[in-house]
Design an enzyme around this catalytic site. Structure first.
Site, PDB file in Angstrom:
ATOM      1  N   ASP A 102       0.785  -1.227   0.000  1.00 39.35           N
ATOM      2  CA  ASP A 102       0.000   0.000   0.000  1.00 39.35           C
ATOM      3  C   ASP A 102       0.825   1.289   0.000  1.00 39.35           C
ATOM      4  OD1 ASP A 102       1.043  -0.011   2.584  1.00 39.35           O
ATOM      5  OD2 ASP A 102      -0.807  -0.724   3.491  1.00 39.35           O
ATOM      6  N   GLU A 126       0.001  -9.064  -1.110  1.00 39.30           N
ATOM      7  CA  GLU A 126      -0.667  -8.553   0.084  1.00 39.30           C
ATOM      8  C   GLU A 126      -1.906  -7.754  -0.331  1.00 39.30           C
ATOM      9  OE1 GLU A 126       1.501  -7.316   3.971  1.00 39.30           O
ATOM     10  OE2 GLU A 126       0.561  -5.481   3.239  1.00 39.30           O
ATOM     11  N   GLU A 184      -2.143   5.184   2.729  1.00 38.78           N
ATOM     12  CA  GLU A 184      -2.053   3.759   2.394  1.00 38.78           C
ATOM     13  C   GLU A 184      -3.388   3.128   1.999  1.00 38.78           C
ATOM     14  OE1 GLU A 184       1.531   4.769   4.831  1.00 38.78           O
ATOM     15  OE2 GLU A 184      -0.616   5.164   5.042  1.00 38.78           O
ATOM     16  N   HIS A 187       4.850   5.497  14.807  1.00 45.09           N
ATOM     17  CA  HIS A 187       5.319   6.452  13.801  1.00 45.09           C
ATOM     18  C   HIS A 187       4.224   6.975  12.878  1.00 45.09           C
ATOM     19  CE1 HIS A 187       5.098   2.733  11.484  1.00 45.09           C
ATOM     20  NE2 HIS A 187       5.012   3.497  10.409  1.00 45.09           N
ATOM     21  N   ARG A 221       1.335   8.712  10.717  1.00 45.63           N
ATOM     22  CA  ARG A 221       0.913  10.118  10.595  1.00 45.63           C
ATOM     23  C   ARG A 221      -0.310  10.416  11.453  1.00 45.63           C
ATOM     24  NH1 ARG A 221       2.252   9.212   5.098  1.00 45.63           N
ATOM     25  NH2 ARG A 221       3.798  10.671   4.264  1.00 45.63           N
ATOM     26  N   HIS A 266      11.511   6.334  15.292  1.00 43.22           N
ATOM     27  CA  HIS A 266      11.418   6.714  13.882  1.00 43.22           C
ATOM     28  C   HIS A 266      12.196   8.010  13.674  1.00 43.22           C
ATOM     29  CE1 HIS A 266       9.451   7.680  10.010  1.00 43.22           C
ATOM     30  NE2 HIS A 266       9.236   6.382   9.953  1.00 43.22           N
TER      31      HIS A 266
END
Length: 368
Positions: free
Chosen positions: A95, A117, A131, A208, A210, A241
């Site tokens: 993604d 996937e 994603e 991490h 967003r 991260h």
């Protein structure tokens, strides 16, 4: 038959590396590897670990690049590669923005696309962002859908994908995991070398995403702080991260705490072995929800939803959300209730047996 594999980030590389290796060793397949280097340094670490040398490297990464820039750079960069190589199929994974742009570039050249996937969904186009829409759009372009689980297949059927084009293979991340985890593994990181994994209960943390930046992340780290203060036999390891906003929040809440170790990101192999030595995992990562259960490690997912409900249903994962008290209480339960811990640790991983790559290659040989 010519098969081109395209990826650009560390998570894609991890999950596609064992598939590329399988393609390389399969008679009758000409395997071509193209990387976009959407993430440069972390991608190179994985290529080195799995001893893969790309045939093409678009090297698109720039500081502070936008999603639009990544998309356009991959589209333009791949056009010439696809025209030159003319593969029978292009394989993309998951993604990322590289995934969607590579699928679109292949469609523009009327080249078949295999989506590894395939079928993961949250049904919220802004979570995870970007994603969710990357994988939905890739799914509408793809000709072959290699789905890890039956639930992924059902998601695709609901969207009108033809059942004959969907193949349940398991997840390639388990193939990769089994290649790199060693029980006697020795860490190079000085902090990890000093941790007594035998007598301490280690919680590994990754955070991490967003959508967790800001208040959500403060809640997550606040819960971790409470755990560290209350349980003297617990050590917490957080490979931070590189995002400055993530690091700023982590340092504000967790820095200089006893038994909380804020370290730099780990390469793939040491991180997998850190998980293998941990008591349980707190994460907002997608891949870790698939990997940790194969190691017998409970996972608390610090997100509001997950595109991997199979793990929740199987009992290997619990959705902890982003509220401090919920995360703290679920963590405390794993630390104080052995029965609850064992129920998660001994549940069967729904994501496969380490033979997904073999299945994908066999399908391509039969269908192309």
């Amino acid at each position: 038959m010519k098969v081109m594999t395209v990826f650009g980030t560390r998570p894609e590389a991890i999950k596609m590396a064992p598939l590329v290796k399988k393609l390389n060793e399969t008679e009758g397949i000409e395997s071509v590897l193209c990387v976009t280097a959407q993430h440069r340094e972390m991608l190179d670490q994985v290529l080195e670990l799995f001893q893969l040398t790309p045939d093409y490297d678009l090297n698109i990464m720039k500081q502070n690049q936008t999603i639009s820039q990544i998309t356009s750079n991959v589209l333009v960069g791949l056009e010439e590669v696809l025209k030159k190589e003319k593969p029978d199929v292009v394989l993309v994974h998951g993604d990322t923005t590289t995934t969607f742009a590579a699928a679109l570039a292949s469609f523009y050249q009327q080249i078949k696309v295999g989506h590894v996937e395939a079928g993961l969904r949250t049904y919220d186009k802004y979570s995870p962002y970007p994603e969710e829409m990357n994988r939905v759009l890739t799914g509408h372009i793809a000709d072959f859908h290699f789905s890890p689980t039956e639930k992924n297949r059902m998601n695709l059927l609901k969207e009108g994908v033809i059942d004959d084009n969907i193949y349940i293979t398991g997840n390639t991340v388990i193939d990769a995991l089994f290649q790199v985890v060693d029980k006697p593994y020795e860490f190079e990181d000085e902090t990890l070398k000093k941790i007594d994994f035998e007598s301490k209960r280690v919680i590994t943390v990754t955070c991490h995403r967003r959508e967790n930046l800001g208040e959500n992340m403060e809640h997550i780290f606040g819960a971790i702080r409470k755990i560290a203060e209350e349980f003297q036999d617990v050590e917490i390891v957080y490979p931070m991260h590189m995002n400055p906003k993530v690091r700023e929040t982590a340092n504000k809440i967790l820095n200089n705490m006893e038994r909380v170790h804020l370290i730099d990101p780990l390469q793939y192999q040491p991180f997998e072995n850190l998980m293998a030595k941990s008591y349980f995992i707190i994460t907002d990562s997608g891949g870790i929800q698939e990997e940790a259960p194969s190691l017998g490690k409970p996972v608390l997912v610090v997100r509001k939803e997950t595109e991997r409900p199979e793990a929740v249903e199987a009992g290997t994962v619990k959705l902890a959300g982003v509220e401090m008290e919920t995360i703290y209480n679920l963590s405390k339960e794993l630390l104080t209730n052995q029965e609850a811990y064992n129920a998660m640790a001994h549940a069967v991983n729904p994501y496969g047996d380490g033979h997904a790559c073999e299945r994908i290659v066999d399908i391509l040989k039969k269908k192309l």
